[in-house]
Design a protein around this motif. Structure first.
Motif, PDB file in Angstrom:
ATOM      1  N   VAL A 119     -18.962 -42.740  35.433  1.00 34.02           N
ATOM      2  CA  VAL A 119     -18.630 -41.860  36.567  1.00 34.02           C
ATOM      3  C   VAL A 119     -17.353 -42.361  37.238  1.00 34.02           C
ATOM      4  CG1 VAL A 119     -19.431 -40.919  38.773  1.00 34.02           C
ATOM      5  CG2 VAL A 119     -21.071 -41.334  36.921  1.00 34.02           C
ATOM      6  N   THR A 120     -16.434 -41.449  37.526  1.00 33.75           N
ATOM      7  CA  THR A 120     -15.175 -41.814  38.193  1.00 33.75           C
ATOM      8  C   THR A 120     -15.414 -41.995  39.697  1.00 33.75           C
ATOM      9  OG1 THR A 120     -14.589 -39.504  38.618  1.00 33.75           O
ATOM     10  CG2 THR A 120     -13.863 -40.449  36.520  1.00 33.75           C
ATOM     11  N   GLY A 121     -14.402 -42.516  40.394  1.00 27.67           N
ATOM     12  CA  GLY A 121     -14.526 -42.739  41.836  1.00 27.67           C
ATOM     13  C   GLY A 121     -14.764 -41.444  42.595  1.00 27.67           C
ATOM     14  N   ILE A 122     -13.892 -40.456  42.350  1.00 30.55           N
ATOM     15  CA  ILE A 122     -14.061 -39.161  43.021  1.00 30.55           C
ATOM     16  C   ILE A 122     -15.305 -38.447  42.490  1.00 30.55           C
ATOM     17  CG2 ILE A 122     -12.606 -37.871  41.388  1.00 30.55           C
ATOM     18  CD1 ILE A 122     -12.890 -37.319  45.218  1.00 30.55           C
ATOM     19  N   GLY A 123     -15.651 -38.724  41.218  1.00 24.15           N
ATOM     20  CA  GLY A 123     -16.849 -38.121  40.615  1.00 24.15           C
ATOM     21  C   GLY A 123     -18.117 -38.564  41.314  1.00 24.15           C
ATOM     22  N   ARG A 124     -18.156 -39.843  41.712  1.00 29.66           N
ATOM     23  CA  ARG A 124     -19.346 -40.358  42.417  1.00 29.66           C
ATOM     24  C   ARG A 124     -19.548 -39.610  43.741  1.00 29.66           C
ATOM     25  NH1 ARG A 124     -18.332 -45.048  41.291  1.00 29.66           N
ATOM     26  NH2 ARG A 124     -19.789 -45.207  39.530  1.00 29.66           N
ATOM     27  N   PHE A 125     -18.448 -39.362  44.432  1.00 26.39           N
ATOM     28  CA  PHE A 125     -18.529 -38.608  45.694  1.00 26.39           C
ATOM     29  C   PHE A 125     -18.978 -37.169  45.435  1.00 26.39           C
ATOM     30  CE2 PHE A 125     -16.285 -35.551  48.449  1.00 26.39           C
ATOM     31  CZ  PHE A 125     -16.907 -35.837  49.661  1.00 26.39           C
ATOM     32  N   MET A 126     -18.403 -36.541  44.412  1.00 25.36           N
ATOM     33  CA  MET A 126     -18.753 -35.145  44.113  1.00 25.36           C
ATOM     34  C   MET A 126     -20.219 -35.015  43.724  1.00 25.36           C
ATOM     35  SD  MET A 126     -15.520 -33.360  42.171  1.00 25.36           S
ATOM     36  CE  MET A 126     -15.597 -34.411  40.725  1.00 25.36           C
ATOM     37  N   ARG A 127     -20.718 -35.977  42.936  1.00 21.82           N
ATOM     38  CA  ARG A 127     -22.122 -35.914  42.515  1.00 21.82           C
ATOM     39  C   ARG A 127     -23.061 -36.114  43.698  1.00 21.82           C
ATOM     40  NH1 ARG A 127     -23.930 -36.908  37.260  1.00 21.82           N
ATOM     41  NH2 ARG A 127     -22.331 -36.571  35.665  1.00 21.82           N
ATOM     42  N   LYS A 128     -22.697 -37.054  44.565  1.00 17.51           N
ATOM     43  CA  LYS A 128     -23.566 -37.352  45.711  1.00 17.51           C
ATOM     44  C   LYS A 128     -23.657 -36.157  46.652  1.00 17.51           C
ATOM     45  CE  LYS A 128     -26.070 -40.829  47.054  1.00 17.51           C
ATOM     46  NZ  LYS A 128     -27.088 -41.385  46.157  1.00 17.51           N
ATOM     47  N   THR A 129     -22.576 -35.385  46.753  1.00 15.03           N
ATOM     48  CA  THR A 129     -22.554 -34.225  47.657  1.00 15.03           C
ATOM     49  C   THR A 129     -22.761 -32.904  46.920  1.00 15.03           C
ATOM     50  OG1 THR A 129     -20.148 -34.150  47.431  1.00 15.03           O
ATOM     51  CG2 THR A 129     -21.042 -35.367  49.316  1.00 15.03           C
TER      52      THR A 129
END
Length: 466
Positions: free
Chosen positions: A355-365
């Motif tokens: 998971v990419t850095g921005i991907g982690r944020f997108m998945r969490k939200t």
């Protein structure tokens, strides 16, 4: 005696409803027009405003009867009763407004009609609540109870007794069980086996029972015809509680095929053409609205993905949808680019290095799910429904989990009943299917709106989304 009491109660209930309807209309007139101040209102006289009362009262009473509002309250749920009140009153509202329009009665106050609709709906709900409370108190004192005899000791008999014990407000008293295979005196939660099925010949003529519940085990169904015949001759109300809950789910339904009753194993409201059209209209309008609302967020995410990680913006993955048909589901790419074999290794887990850095944020939200709005627009998905799985997981779960494939009788959704109850990501697939099946069997427009509303608070940010 209890049948006479029920007839009296239903007649009294009709009279109470008539008074409630009349009071609601007159009170709406008073609030809107001030009847007791002015003699004539606008171009209409007081008598012209009172005239509809002679049609509204009997009309609503007929609608209440048509919507089963005068059936026994022992096992009718409050929510179902409130829903039927709203349906009956809404239909009367439409009829009232249609008559005014067709007769060109432009001077008749439309606000009065809506005010009457609101007052009567509220008062009917309150009155029925008070009646329920009164009946519960009466039954607690040992009055208005229904005496029941069970014929057949089975799982169905035990489950029936469990529900009666858990709901004393129903006013049911089980007098005993008749069975040919269980020893007399055997007890289940206070209910005793009091004899053999042949004892019906002695018990029924005594006329001390209000109901007979046939709860035979599956292997004794050959006795049904004889038992039903005996009960029908006695005039005692008889019901049949089938012992196949482990085979047939909670909401089978019967249809008539030229006189032949056919039991459909599962009731799926979305198999109805009108329901499908309503849901599809909601999906198209809702997805278009959400695309417009979330377009700034999607444009921002697209820019961040491009700036932080090489590869495509949109990740397309094969999922299984309606009628087991595969389709490509869209998501914002939240992982490093992988080969197809790497993708199929399994679900994403906590702290997954892919998971990419921005991907982690997108998945969490759940922002990575927003492109699925275009799947909804295309018709591959719905705004609400069971979440779709990859083909390899479908093949795995169809063998391991009973009734797993039923979820494919409806379109998969962006959010669902399971997801707002916390079952998403790396959680119990069995529990997820339980919630999906509940949604499929109990779908309503109201349930969809409820899920969409709760998604705003429980669906976007979730501890199980990695």
């Amino acid at each position: 005696m209890i049948k006479d009491n029920e007839r009296f109660f239903y007649r009294l209930h009709v009279v109470i409803d008539a008074f409630v309807i009349a009071f609601s209309y007159l009170f709406a007139c008073f609030l809107q027009l001030g009847f007791f101040i002015e003699k004539d209102i606008g171009r209409l006289t007081t008598e012209e405003y009172l005239l509809p009362l002679f049609f509204v009262v009997p009309g609503l009473l007929l609608l209440y009867y048509a919507f089963n509002l005068y059936t026994s309250k022992r096992v009718q749920g409050r929510r179902l009763e409130i829903g039927n009140i709203v349906k009956a009153n809404s239909l009367m509202l439409l009829i009232f407004l249609s008559v005014l329009m067709l007769r060109h009665m432009d001077d008749f106050s439309r606000q009065l009609v809506f005010l009457f609709y609101g007052i009567d709906t509220v008062l009917e709900v309150v009155v029925r609540f008070l009646i329920r409370r009164a009946l519960v108190n009466i039954r607690k004192k040992g009055m208005n109870l229904k005496r029941i005899l069970l014929v057949g000791y089975s799982r169905a008999a035990e489950e029936y007794i469990d529900r009666i014990n858990a709901n004393p407000q129903w006013g049911y008293v089980v007098r005993g069980i008749l069975d040919d295979n269980i020893e007399r005196g055997t007890m289940y939660k206070g209910v005793k086996v009091i004899g053999r099925i042949d004892n019906l010949l002695v018990i029924l003529p005594q006329n001390h029972l209000d109901e007979i519940a046939i709860t035979l085990g599956l292997n004794e169904y050959y006795k049904l015809e004889r038992i039903v015949g005996l009960c029908e001759k006695s005039g005692v109300h008889t019901k049949f509680i089938p012992d196949y809950n482990n085979i047939i789910p909670t909401k089978p339904y019967t249809e008539d095929l030229l006189g032949l009753p056919v039991i459909n194993i599962r009731h799926v409201p979305l198999s109805n053409t009108f329901n499908m059209m309503v849901k599809r209209t909601m999906d198209v309008c809702g997805s278009l609205l959400c695309i417009v609302l979330f377009s700034p967020v999607m444009l921002l995410m697209a820019a961040l993905i491009k700036l932080t990680s090489p590869g495509p913006l949109i990740f397309k993955q094969e999922r299984v949808g309606l009628h087991n048909r595969p389709f490509k589901m869209y998501k914002f790419r939240s992982m490093e680019v992988q080969t197809e074999r790497e993708e199929q290794k399994g679900w994403t887990v906590k702290n997954d290095p892919r998971v990419t850095g921005i991907g982690r944020f997108m998945r969490k939200t759940s922002i990575d799910e927003l492109p699925q709005l275009f799947n909804v627009l295309k018709g591959d998905m719905s705004l609400v429904g069971p979440r779709p799985e990859r083909p390899q997981f479908v093949e795995k779960f169809r063998e391991e989990i009973p009734r797993y494939m039923v979820k494919h009788q409806v379109r998969p959704g962006m959010t669902g009943w399971a997801q707002i109850n916390g079952y998403r990501g790396d959680t119990s697939i069995r529990k997820r299917i339980e919630y999906d099946l509940y949604y499929i069997e109990n779908w309503t427009v109201g349930l969809d709106f409820k899920i969409l509303f709760l998604t705003c608070f429980k669906g976007f940010i979730n501890k199980n989304a990695y």
